[in-house]
Design an enzyme around this catalytic site. Structure first.
Site, short mmCIF file in Angstrom:
data_model
loop_
_atom_site.label_atom_id
_atom_site.label_comp_id
_atom_site.label_asym_id
_atom_site.label_seq_id
_atom_site.Cartn_x
_atom_site.Cartn_y
_atom_site.Cartn_z
N LYS A 42 0.81 -1.20 0.00
CA LYS A 42 0.00 0.00 0.00
C LYS A 42 0.85 1.26 0.00
CE LYS A 42 -2.22 -2.44 3.47
NZ LYS A 42 -2.87 -2.55 4.78
N GLU A 98 7.74 2.32 -6.13
CA GLU A 98 7.88 1.88 -4.74
C GLU A 98 7.98 3.09 -3.82
OE1 GLU A 98 7.62 -0.11 -2.45
OE2 GLU A 98 8.57 -2.04 -2.77
N ASP A 99 7.60 2.88 -2.57
CA ASP A 99 7.77 3.95 -1.58
C ASP A 99 9.23 4.07 -1.12
OD1 ASP A 99 7.70 1.47 -0.28
OD2 ASP A 99 6.24 2.07 1.23
N ASP A 102 14.79 -0.62 0.72
CA ASP A 102 15.55 -0.82 1.95
C ASP A 102 16.58 -1.93 1.65
OD1 ASP A 102 16.04 -0.54 4.72
OD2 ASP A 102 14.64 -2.13 5.20
N PHE A 151 14.24 4.84 10.55
CA PHE A 151 12.90 4.38 10.20
C PHE A 151 11.99 5.59 9.99
CE2 PHE A 151 8.76 2.45 10.52
CZ PHE A 151 8.95 1.30 9.76
N ARG A 164 0.46 6.60 7.56
CA ARG A 164 0.54 6.65 6.09
C ARG A 164 0.00 7.97 5.55
NH1 ARG A 164 1.68 1.49 3.95
NH2 ARG A 164 0.78 -0.28 5.06
P1 IMP Z 1 12.93 -4.26 1.24
O1 IMP Z 1 13.59 -3.30 0.31
O2 IMP Z 1 12.63 -5.59 0.63
O3 IMP Z 1 13.70 -4.40 2.52
O4 IMP Z 1 11.51 -3.76 1.69
C1 IMP Z 1 11.03 -2.51 1.44
C2 IMP Z 1 9.74 -2.37 2.22
O5 IMP Z 1 10.03 -2.36 3.62
C3 IMP Z 1 9.07 -1.06 1.92
O6 IMP Z 1 8.16 -1.15 0.84
C4 IMP Z 1 8.39 -0.76 3.24
O7 IMP Z 1 7.14 -1.40 3.32
C5 IMP Z 1 9.29 -1.37 4.29
N1 IMP Z 1 10.21 -0.37 4.87
C6 IMP Z 1 11.55 -0.34 4.78
N2 IMP Z 1 12.07 0.71 5.43
C7 IMP Z 1 11.03 1.39 5.95
C8 IMP Z 1 10.91 2.60 6.73
O8 IMP Z 1 11.88 3.30 7.08
N3 IMP Z 1 9.64 2.98 7.06
C9 IMP Z 1 8.53 2.26 6.70
N4 IMP Z 1 8.59 1.14 5.97
C10 IMP Z 1 9.83 0.69 5.59
MG MG Z 2 5.80 -1.42 1.65
#
Ligand code: IMP
Ligand code: MG
Length: 182
Positions: A42, A98-99, A102, A151, A164
């Site tokens: 989302k 993507e938002d 990470d 975070f 959100r």
């Molecule tokens: P990754 O890149 O597979 O580790 O996952 C990315 C997802 O982790 C994002 O789409 C977010 O849902 C969540 N995420 C990673 N860092 C944060 C943060 O600082 N705040 C909120 N959600 C995060």
């Molecule tokens: Mg996410």
């Protein structure tokens, strides 16, 4: 300001300016191409909603829901598709929105999954890039802001489904991780 927000990292105004720049870049890069913006629910919704209105091209958009095994703030790299695309993608250029990237594990899985469906191209746009935590070999093609390893919440990003709807990106206070607010 919200009780649990320690500080504003990116203001509403700066988000708006950067999203407009990204939209202009995409407008140049995808002129004459059939474009599908693929939002990952989302978190990407506010960013994507603003971005598509800065892209001055015909486009389609769709959404996927992915679930990563692991807890709410850490992804494991093992991904399930909970909602898939509505159509085949063989004749389109896909831009994944993507938002935040990470570890990159979620996106790496998704990119490979989509490439196997033979679209014309697959690229990635992310609002935020937390490169210090990267585990998978993923570099976004478009990036709004590189951020430190903190975070963050707001503008689609959540902590346990909250925050959100904040119109800015903020850093969550440590207390919020410790005690769960209403
Ligand atoms: P990754 O890149 O597979 O580790 O996952 C990315 C997802 O982790 C994002 O789409 C977010 O849902 C969540 N995420 C990673 N860092 C944060 C943060 O600082 N705040 C909120 N959600 C995060
Ligand atoms: Mg996410």
């Amino acid at each position: 300001m919200e009780k649990y927000i320690g500080r504003v990292l990116i203001s509403r105004e700066d988000l708006g300016k950067r999203v407009a720049e990204l939209g202009a870049e995409i407008t140049r890069d995808y002129a004459g191409k059939k474009l599908l913006i693929l939002g990952i629910l989302k978190g990407a919704v506010p960013f994507m909603a603003d971005l598509i209105r800065e892209i001055k091209l015909p486009l389609a958009y769709d959404f996927m829901i992915l679930s990563s095994y692991g807890d709410s703030t850490q992804s494991s790299g093992v991904v399930r598709i909970l909602r898939d695309l509505e159509s085949s993608v063989e004749d389109v250029h896909i831009l994944i929105a993507e938002d935040i990237i990470d570890t990159g594990l979620t996106l790496k899985y998704l990119r490979e999954n989509l490439r196997a469906r033979n679209p014309l191209s697959v690229k990635v746009i992310t609002l935020l890039d937390k490169a210090a935590r990267r585990k998978a070999d993923i570099t976004p093609d478009y990036n709004g802001f590189s951020i430190p390893d903190e975070f963050v919440v707001g503008y689609g990003l959540d902590f346990n489904e909250k925050y959100r709807n904040l119109p800015y990106i903020g850093v969550l206070k440590q207390e919020a991780h410790e005690e769960e607010g209403p």
